[in-house]
Design a protein around this motif. Structure first.
Motif, PDB file in Angstrom:
ATOM      1  N   LYS A  36       8.997   4.527 -17.287  1.00  0.00           N
ATOM      2  CA  LYS A  36       8.915   5.236 -18.567  1.00  0.00           C
ATOM      3  C   LYS A  36      10.173   6.082 -18.766  1.00  0.00           C
ATOM      4  CE  LYS A  36       6.643   6.587 -22.237  1.00  0.00           C
ATOM      5  NZ  LYS A  36       6.782   5.760 -23.409  1.00  0.00           N
ATOM      6  N   ASN A  37      10.672   6.653 -17.689  1.00  0.00           N
ATOM      7  CA  ASN A  37      11.889   7.450 -17.738  1.00  0.00           C
ATOM      8  C   ASN A  37      13.114   6.583 -18.066  1.00  0.00           C
ATOM      9  OD1 ASN A  37      13.271   9.999 -17.344  1.00  0.00           O
ATOM     10  ND2 ASN A  37      14.108   9.088 -15.497  1.00  0.00           N
ATOM     11  N   LYS A  38      13.053   5.309 -17.762  1.00  0.00           N
ATOM     12  CA  LYS A  38      14.168   4.379 -18.007  1.00  0.00           C
ATOM     13  C   LYS A  38      13.954   3.543 -19.273  1.00  0.00           C
ATOM     14  CE  LYS A  38      16.200   5.615 -14.252  1.00  0.00           C
ATOM     15  NZ  LYS A  38      17.357   6.458 -14.302  1.00  0.00           N
ATOM     16  N   GLU A  39      13.030   3.948 -20.105  1.00  0.00           N
ATOM     17  CA  GLU A  39      12.678   3.188 -21.306  1.00  0.00           C
ATOM     18  C   GLU A  39      13.884   2.926 -22.208  1.00  0.00           C
ATOM     19  OE1 GLU A  39       9.255   3.279 -24.780  1.00  0.00           O
ATOM     20  OE2 GLU A  39       9.469   4.980 -23.437  1.00  0.00           O
ATOM     21  N   LYS A  40      14.712   3.911 -22.429  1.00  0.00           N
ATOM     22  CA  LYS A  40      15.882   3.727 -23.305  1.00  0.00           C
ATOM     23  C   LYS A  40      16.831   2.665 -22.743  1.00  0.00           C
ATOM     24  CE  LYS A  40      16.016   8.168 -25.661  1.00  0.00           C
ATOM     25  NZ  LYS A  40      15.320   7.728 -26.824  1.00  0.00           N
TER      26      LYS A  40
ATOM     27  N   ILE B 170      13.833 -11.942 -17.401  1.00  0.00           N
ATOM     28  CA  ILE B 170      13.463 -11.745 -16.001  1.00  0.00           C
ATOM     29  C   ILE B 170      14.681 -11.336 -15.180  1.00  0.00           C
ATOM     30  CG2 ILE B 170      12.633 -12.929 -13.929  1.00  0.00           C
ATOM     31  CD1 ILE B 170      10.757 -14.525 -15.762  1.00  0.00           C
ATOM     32  N   SER B 171      15.833 -11.887 -15.500  1.00  0.00           N
ATOM     33  CA  SER B 171      17.036 -11.517 -14.747  1.00  0.00           C
ATOM     34  C   SER B 171      17.374 -10.030 -14.914  1.00  0.00           C
ATOM     35  CB  SER B 171      18.220 -12.388 -15.158  1.00  0.00           C
ATOM     36  OG  SER B 171      18.518 -12.187 -16.525  1.00  0.00           O
ATOM     37  N   ASP B 172      17.041  -9.455 -16.074  1.00  0.00           N
ATOM     38  CA  ASP B 172      17.269  -8.026 -16.287  1.00  0.00           C
ATOM     39  C   ASP B 172      16.374  -7.181 -15.388  1.00  0.00           C
ATOM     40  OD1 ASP B 172      19.198  -8.369 -18.305  1.00  0.00           O
ATOM     41  OD2 ASP B 172      17.642  -8.536 -19.845  1.00  0.00           O
ATOM     42  N   THR B 173      15.139  -7.592 -15.248  1.00  0.00           N
ATOM     43  CA  THR B 173      14.213  -6.814 -14.424  1.00  0.00           C
ATOM     44  C   THR B 173      14.364  -7.129 -12.941  1.00  0.00           C
ATOM     45  OG1 THR B 173      12.428  -8.418 -14.742  1.00  0.00           O
ATOM     46  CG2 THR B 173      12.517  -6.553 -16.261  1.00  0.00           C
ATOM     47  N   ASP B 174      14.732  -8.346 -12.596  1.00  0.00           N
ATOM     48  CA  ASP B 174      14.911  -8.698 -11.183  1.00  0.00           C
ATOM     49  C   ASP B 174      16.040  -7.903 -10.542  1.00  0.00           C
ATOM     50  OD1 ASP B 174      12.821 -10.444 -11.104  1.00  0.00           O
ATOM     51  OD2 ASP B 174      14.046 -12.263 -11.146  1.00  0.00           O
ATOM     52  N   GLY B 175      17.053  -7.572 -11.295  1.00  0.00           N
ATOM     53  CA  GLY B 175      18.181  -6.821 -10.756  1.00  0.00           C
ATOM     54  C   GLY B 175      17.996  -5.321 -10.822  1.00  0.00           C
ATOM     55  N   PHE B 176      16.909  -4.873 -11.402  1.00  0.00           N
ATOM     56  CA  PHE B 176      16.656  -3.444 -11.558  1.00  0.00           C
ATOM     57  C   PHE B 176      16.030  -2.897 -10.279  1.00  0.00           C
ATOM     58  CE2 PHE B 176      14.276   0.264 -13.045  1.00  0.00           C
ATOM     59  CZ  PHE B 176      15.269   0.934 -13.726  1.00  0.00           C
ATOM     60  N   VAL B 177      16.670  -1.886  -9.694  1.00  0.00           N
ATOM     61  CA  VAL B 177      16.198  -1.320  -8.429  1.00  0.00           C
ATOM     62  C   VAL B 177      15.460  -0.007  -8.692  1.00  0.00           C
ATOM     63  CG1 VAL B 177      16.914  -0.417  -6.186  1.00  0.00           C
ATOM     64  CG2 VAL B 177      18.118  -2.362  -7.190  1.00  0.00           C
ATOM     65  N   ILE B 178      14.280   0.109  -8.114  1.00  0.00           N
ATOM     66  CA  ILE B 178      13.483   1.329  -8.225  1.00  0.00           C
ATOM     67  C   ILE B 178      13.470   2.001  -6.857  1.00  0.00           C
ATOM     68  CG2 ILE B 178      11.198   2.288  -8.680  1.00  0.00           C
ATOM     69  CD1 ILE B 178      10.683  -0.144 -10.484  1.00  0.00           C
TER      70      ILE B 178
ATOM     71  N   LYS C 162       0.820  -1.223   0.000  1.00  0.00           N
ATOM     72  CA  LYS C 162       0.000   0.000   0.000  1.00  0.00           C
ATOM     73  C   LYS C 162       0.852   1.271   0.000  1.00  0.00           C
ATOM     74  CE  LYS C 162      -3.915  -2.210   0.372  1.00  0.00           C
ATOM     75  NZ  LYS C 162      -4.643  -2.495  -0.803  1.00  0.00           N
ATOM     76  N   ASN C 163       2.167   1.129   0.155  1.00  0.00           N
ATOM     77  CA  ASN C 163       3.064   2.286   0.164  1.00  0.00           C
ATOM     78  C   ASN C 163       3.695   2.542  -1.190  1.00  0.00           C
ATOM     79  OD1 ASN C 163       2.754   2.981   2.918  1.00  0.00           O
ATOM     80  ND2 ASN C 163       4.004   1.228   3.463  1.00  0.00           N
ATOM     81  N   ILE C 164       3.101   1.970  -2.221  1.00  0.00           N
ATOM     82  CA  ILE C 164       3.610   2.175  -3.570  1.00  0.00           C
ATOM     83  C   ILE C 164       2.482   2.710  -4.452  1.00  0.00           C
ATOM     84  CG2 ILE C 164       4.514   1.058  -5.641  1.00  0.00           C
ATOM     85  CD1 ILE C 164       6.016  -0.855  -3.859  1.00  0.00           C
ATOM     86  N   ASN C 165       2.754   3.847  -5.083  1.00  0.00           N
ATOM     87  CA  ASN C 165       1.827   4.434  -6.038  1.00  0.00           C
ATOM     88  C   ASN C 165       2.217   3.880  -7.409  1.00  0.00           C
ATOM     89  OD1 ASN C 165       0.740   6.209  -8.026  1.00  0.00           O
ATOM     90  ND2 ASN C 165       0.492   7.795  -6.470  1.00  0.00           N
ATOM     91  N   ILE C 166       1.345   3.069  -7.999  1.00  0.00           N
ATOM     92  CA  ILE C 166       1.667   2.380  -9.250  1.00  0.00           C
ATOM     93  C   ILE C 166       1.955   3.365 -10.386  1.00  0.00           C
ATOM     94  CG2 ILE C 166      -0.671   2.030 -10.140  1.00  0.00           C
ATOM     95  CD1 ILE C 166       2.102  -0.603 -10.100  1.00  0.00           C
ATOM     96  N   LYS C 167       1.331   4.533 -10.338  1.00  0.00           N
ATOM     97  CA  LYS C 167       1.594   5.523 -11.381  1.00  0.00           C
ATOM     98  C   LYS C 167       3.000   6.116 -11.226  1.00  0.00           C
ATOM     99  CE  LYS C 167      -0.872   8.720 -14.203  1.00  0.00           C
ATOM    100  NZ  LYS C 167      -2.058   9.515 -14.388  1.00  0.00           N
ATOM    101  N   TYR C 168       3.480   6.202  -9.989  1.00  0.00           N
ATOM    102  CA  TYR C 168       4.869   6.613  -9.759  1.00  0.00           C
ATOM    103  C   TYR C 168       5.798   5.608 -10.427  1.00  0.00           C
ATOM    104  CZ  TYR C 168       9.390   6.899  -7.460  1.00  0.00           C
ATOM    105  OH  TYR C 168      10.738   6.957  -7.228  1.00  0.00           O
ATOM    106  N   ILE C 169       5.523   4.317 -10.238  1.00  0.00           N
ATOM    107  CA  ILE C 169       6.336   3.264 -10.850  1.00  0.00           C
ATOM    108  C   ILE C 169       6.291   3.392 -12.373  1.00  0.00           C
ATOM    109  CG2 ILE C 169       6.631   0.768 -11.135  1.00  0.00           C
ATOM    110  CD1 ILE C 169       7.338   1.797  -8.326  1.00  0.00           C
ATOM    111  N   TYR C 170       5.111   3.646 -12.909  1.00  0.00           N
ATOM    112  CA  TYR C 170       4.972   3.825 -14.355  1.00  0.00           C
ATOM    113  C   TYR C 170       5.879   4.955 -14.850  1.00  0.00           C
ATOM    114  CZ  TYR C 170       3.223   5.683 -18.717  1.00  0.00           C
ATOM    115  OH  TYR C 170       3.148   6.181 -19.996  1.00  0.00           O
ATOM    116  N   TYR C 171       5.782   6.120 -14.202  1.00  0.00           N
ATOM    117  CA  TYR C 171       6.601   7.254 -14.629  1.00  0.00           C
ATOM    118  C   TYR C 171       8.092   6.942 -14.500  1.00  0.00           C
ATOM    119  CZ  TYR C 171       2.807  10.667 -15.208  1.00  0.00           C
ATOM    120  OH  TYR C 171       1.716  11.356 -15.653  1.00  0.00           O
TER     121      TYR C 171
END
Length: 102
Positions: free
Chosen positions: A21-25, A41-49, A9-18
């Motif tokens: 989106k900023n890391k699209e490249k 999956i290994s690429d996204t599992d290691g990605f820290v937000i 509940k402490n995560i705003n999904i639209k914040y995650i989207y933005y």
């Protein structure tokens, strides 16, 4: 195409989207290294937000939503900008042309 969900509940999904989106490249570069562009999956599992407090996430989303509206909404953004520039022009025109009366 990304699909994310969270039960936190402490995560705003639209914040995650933005944020993503900023890391699209970044993700495009990872995907383009494959013969058939994809992200593993290994690429996204290691990605820290970074997750700031929920209040900060909401504030960021509100600001980015406003910018998005201004940038992408011809009905709202462009006419408003034209109106503001017209008022700015009139203000400076009047300032330049209103000489003190002697």
């Amino acid at each position: 195409m990304w699909s994310y969900h969270s039960k936190n509940k402490n995560i705003n999904i639209k914040y995650i989207y933005y944020y993503l989106k900023n890391k699209e490249k970044f993700f495009q570069q990872i995907g383009s290294k494959m013969q058939m562009p994809q992200i593993s999956i290994s690429d996204t599992d290691g990605f820290v937000i970074p997750i700031p407090p929920l209040s900060k996430q909401k504030q960021i989303v509100e600001i980015l939503d406003k910018f998005d509206t201004l940038a992408n909404s011809i009905a709202e953004g462009l006419p408003r900008e034209i109106e503001l520039r017209q008022k700015q022009y009139e203000y400076y025109r009047n300032l330049l042309l209103d000489f003190p009366k002697s």
